[in-house]
Design an enzyme around this catalytic site. Structure first.
Site, PDB file in Angstrom:
ATOM      1  N   ASP A  44       0.800  -1.242   0.078  1.00 30.63           N
ATOM      2  CA  ASP A  44       0.103  -0.138   0.195  1.00 30.63           C
ATOM      3  C   ASP A  44       0.632   0.979   0.076  1.00 30.63           C
ATOM      4  O   ASP A  44       0.821   1.965  -0.830  1.00 30.63           O
ATOM      5  CB  ASP A  44      -0.773  -0.201   1.332  1.00 30.63           C
ATOM      6  CG  ASP A  44      -1.761  -1.193   0.762  1.00 30.63           C
ATOM      7  OD1 ASP A  44      -1.658  -1.854   1.181  1.00 30.63           O
ATOM      8  OD2 ASP A  44      -3.102  -1.006   0.383  1.00 30.63           O
ATOM      9  N   GLU A  91     -10.330   4.099   4.184  1.00 29.96           N
ATOM     10  CA  GLU A  91     -10.423   2.783   3.580  1.00 29.96           C
ATOM     11  C   GLU A  91     -12.020   2.236   3.342  1.00 29.96           C
ATOM     12  O   GLU A  91     -12.398   1.760   4.661  1.00 29.96           O
ATOM     13  CB  GLU A  91      -9.724   1.991   2.855  1.00 29.96           C
ATOM     14  CG  GLU A  91      -9.067   2.298   2.349  1.00 29.96           C
ATOM     15  CD  GLU A  91      -7.427   1.137   0.902  1.00 29.96           C
ATOM     16  OE1 GLU A  91      -6.955   1.113   0.256  1.00 29.96           O
ATOM     17  OE2 GLU A  91      -7.732   0.070   2.291  1.00 29.96           O
ATOM     18  N   SER A 132     -10.608   0.068  -0.862  1.00 34.52           N
ATOM     19  CA  SER A 132      -9.544  -0.305  -1.167  1.00 34.52           C
ATOM     20  C   SER A 132      -9.256  -0.593  -2.045  1.00 34.52           C
ATOM     21  O   SER A 132     -10.827  -1.108  -3.443  1.00 34.52           O
ATOM     22  CB  SER A 132      -9.735  -2.177   0.013  1.00 34.52           C
ATOM     23  OG  SER A 132      -8.755  -2.811  -0.759  1.00 34.52           O
TER      24      SER A 132
END
Length: 577
Positions: free
Chosen positions: A140, A462, A488
């Site tokens: 991420d 998210e 996400s």
């Protein structure tokens, strides 16, 4: 590019060859005697003092599954650097597991760590005057954070990730983390029992590595290849394959070649390279988070990236991959099919890539991918038979999102490409999840979650929990979700995020009322609130900024400095805006 460095072919010390090393600033001359005493304390030999010092930025920790193998990756990088004549020195970067942080206050910190990672890496690299760097991220925010840092520091740099997780197997079918979240929604809907959920829990995430679909981590690692900052296979070789260890050794050797040839990140991460990455993004069907990270990386090289660039690129770029959650294939399948280079070769053949861009191999994009082969047209569709003629992402605008919003249209079912329905308004993620799981959301509704933007959250959480709950309860083909937060990469469906301006600064999303009709038209790139300008003006006059709940600490500073989602949620002082 001028190459003023010579190869160390005869094993002669590089310092004796007249190469001016950045680390000489802390190693050479009488004034640096105190510095050298500290290098002696580290166990440096005289020979090592005369060699380039290569920082290896390790995102290793024991809480992120995608990072638990990075100690092995880093050790392999060290071997590669040393074999090629450098001195490897490891220092850390923090990392948050988005899956573990999901659905509670932890997710407020996830995006915010991107800037901490960039800032701390800049501090370490410049304070200690490294000659070159190898970045070892995986999940991420570490990948974009370190790409941002690489652009700032601008010494020869190569990226090598920890690699993707293998897909899980549940009842004979491949599964992943998104399947796990959707199983919880199915349990809430009564279509799955506790024993079924437990089986998913045990089997969905079977190995170390970044979660196995085309989620944010894998999206950014693939785009690192497309940018030219990672070697072939960086985005797709599974974490548990020994080939990943070989790649790490090659990365260590490659950075030394870059050092000798004086190839730096800003030679590679150009405007043209970022447009290449955006084009590959469209073909792969990457996470919508790439539309936060590419603008932030572009900002570091002085390229004012408007998210609206996505639409003209999407209009001419075919979507060639439907990896989970958009389809039934996974990162291991993409790897076996030829990986990112095979996708790029498809795009090159129809003239969609700038093939002259430099890369960490010392060769151009065109030279790197000219022999790539698509080994499985069911995983990587040829350009003659795409999933769609347009790319995986779209930017929607309208009176509800004047500055734009982002949707992963490759993960939207056909029934929801055009939709209108009544707004169901929630002031935070938790309230929306309670309503969804409580059966209060019906087919046709448009769920609006606001005050979750970069400032309003703060941290732009998210929304995987609510999107998974919608899908798990069988509403994925009839309910849309709109937010000034983000999604996400594991989210699917008509999930429209990054709505800008956000609610916290008085954007139109703050003015939506329960029952207002919202019109979504993804093919025509429209997001409209069916309320007159006069009514919206009256509502705006009554609107009051919501008091920020976070009053201290890092999130308070972050909320003060962060810009809106359409600008990549970068940090700027007021006078810089």
């Amino acid at each position: 590019m001028k190459d003023n460095r010579k190869a160390d072919a005869n094993g002669v010390r590089m310092a004796e060859m007249g190469i001016n090393m950045k680390s000489d600033n802390v190693k050479k001359g009488m004034q640096q005697a105190p510095h050298r005493s500290l290098f002696h304390a580290l166990g440096f030999t005289e020979e090592e003092m005369d060699k380039p010092m290569v920082g290896i930025v390790s995102s290793y920790n024991e809480i992120v599954p995608g990072h638990m193998n990075l100690d092995k990756i880093v050790n392999a990088v060290k071997l590669g650097v040393a074999e090629a004549g450098g001195v490897p020195v490891v220092f850390p970067a923090i990392a948050v597991c988005d899956g573990i942080a999901m659905g509670h206050i932890g997710m407020k910190y996830s995006l915010a760590t991107r800037d901490l990672i960039a800032d701390s890496t800049e501090c370490m690299a410049l304070a200690h005057q490294f000659d070159a760097l190898v970045m070892a991220p995986n999940c991420d925010k570490n990948v974009p954070g370190l790409l941002m840092a690489a652009a700032r520091i601008n010494v020869p740099t190569v990226f090598v990730s920890g690699g993707p997780m293998l897909a899980g197997r549940v009842k004979g079918q491949k599964r992943s983390l998104s399947s796990m979240f959707e199983a919880v929604g199915a349990y809430a809907a009564g279509t799955m029992n506790e024993e079924d959920v437990r089986e998913f829990e045990q089997k969905a995430c079977p190995t170390c590595g970044s979660c196995s679909g085309m989620y944010t981590a894998n999206s950014m690692n693939c785009l690192t290849e497309a940018l030219g900052m990672g070697l072939c296979g960086n985005g797709t070789i599974p974490a548990v394959y020994s080939e990943r260890i070989k790649l790490a050794k090659q990365a260590g050797m490659a950075v030394m070649e870059m050092y000798k040839k004086d190839i730096r990140p800003r030679d590679i991460m150009t405007k043209e390279a970022i447009i290449n990455a955006l084009t590959v993004d469209m073909a792969l069907g990457c996470s919508t988070n790439s539309m936060l990270h590419l603008p932030a990386i572009a900002h570091e090289i002085g390229f004012d990236f408007d998210i609206s660039f996505a639409n003209p690129i999407s209009e001419k770029t075919p979507n060639l991959c439907h990896l989970a959650p958009a389809g039934p294939t996974y990162m291991e399948d993409l790897n076996e099919a030829g990986g990112v280079y095979a996708v790029m070769k498809e795009l090159m053949d129809i003239g969609l890539l700038n093939t002259d861009c430099m890369t960490v191999t010392g060769k151009t994009v065109g030279e790197n991918i000219k022999n790539a082969v698509n080994k499985n047209p069911d995983v990587i569709r040829p350009v003659s038979n795409p999933y769609s003629k347009t790319g995986g992402l779209a930017v929607l605008k309208g009176n509800l999102a004047p500055d734009g919003s982002v949707v992963k249209r490759s993960a939207v079912c056909e029934e929801m490409m055009v939709h209108e329905g009544p707004a169901r308004v929630f002031e935070c993620e938790e309230d929306a999840i309670e309503a969804i799981k409580g059966g209060k959301i019906k087919a046709g509704d448009v769920v609006v979650i606001r005050y979750e933007g970069p400032k309003g959250g703060p941290g732009m959480r998210e929304m995987l929990n609510p999107t998974s709950a919608i899908a798990g309860m069988g509403l994925g083909s009839s309910v849309a979700l709109i937010t000034d937060g983000r999604f996400s990469g594991a989210s699917r469906g008509a999930s429209i995020g990054h709505v800008s301006p956000e609610a916290a600064v008085g954007g139109p999303i703050a003015l939506v009322e329960e029952g207002d009709l919202i019109k979504i038209d993804i093919p025509n790139l429209k997001l409209e609130l069916a309320v007159s300008d006069e009514i919206l003006k009256a509502r705006k006059e009554k609107w009051q900024p919501r008091e920020q709940e976070v009053k201290t600490g890092y999130l308070k500073r972050y909320a003060t400095l962060v810009t809106s989602g359409n600008r990549g949620a970068i940090l700027e002082l007021e006078k810089e805006k």
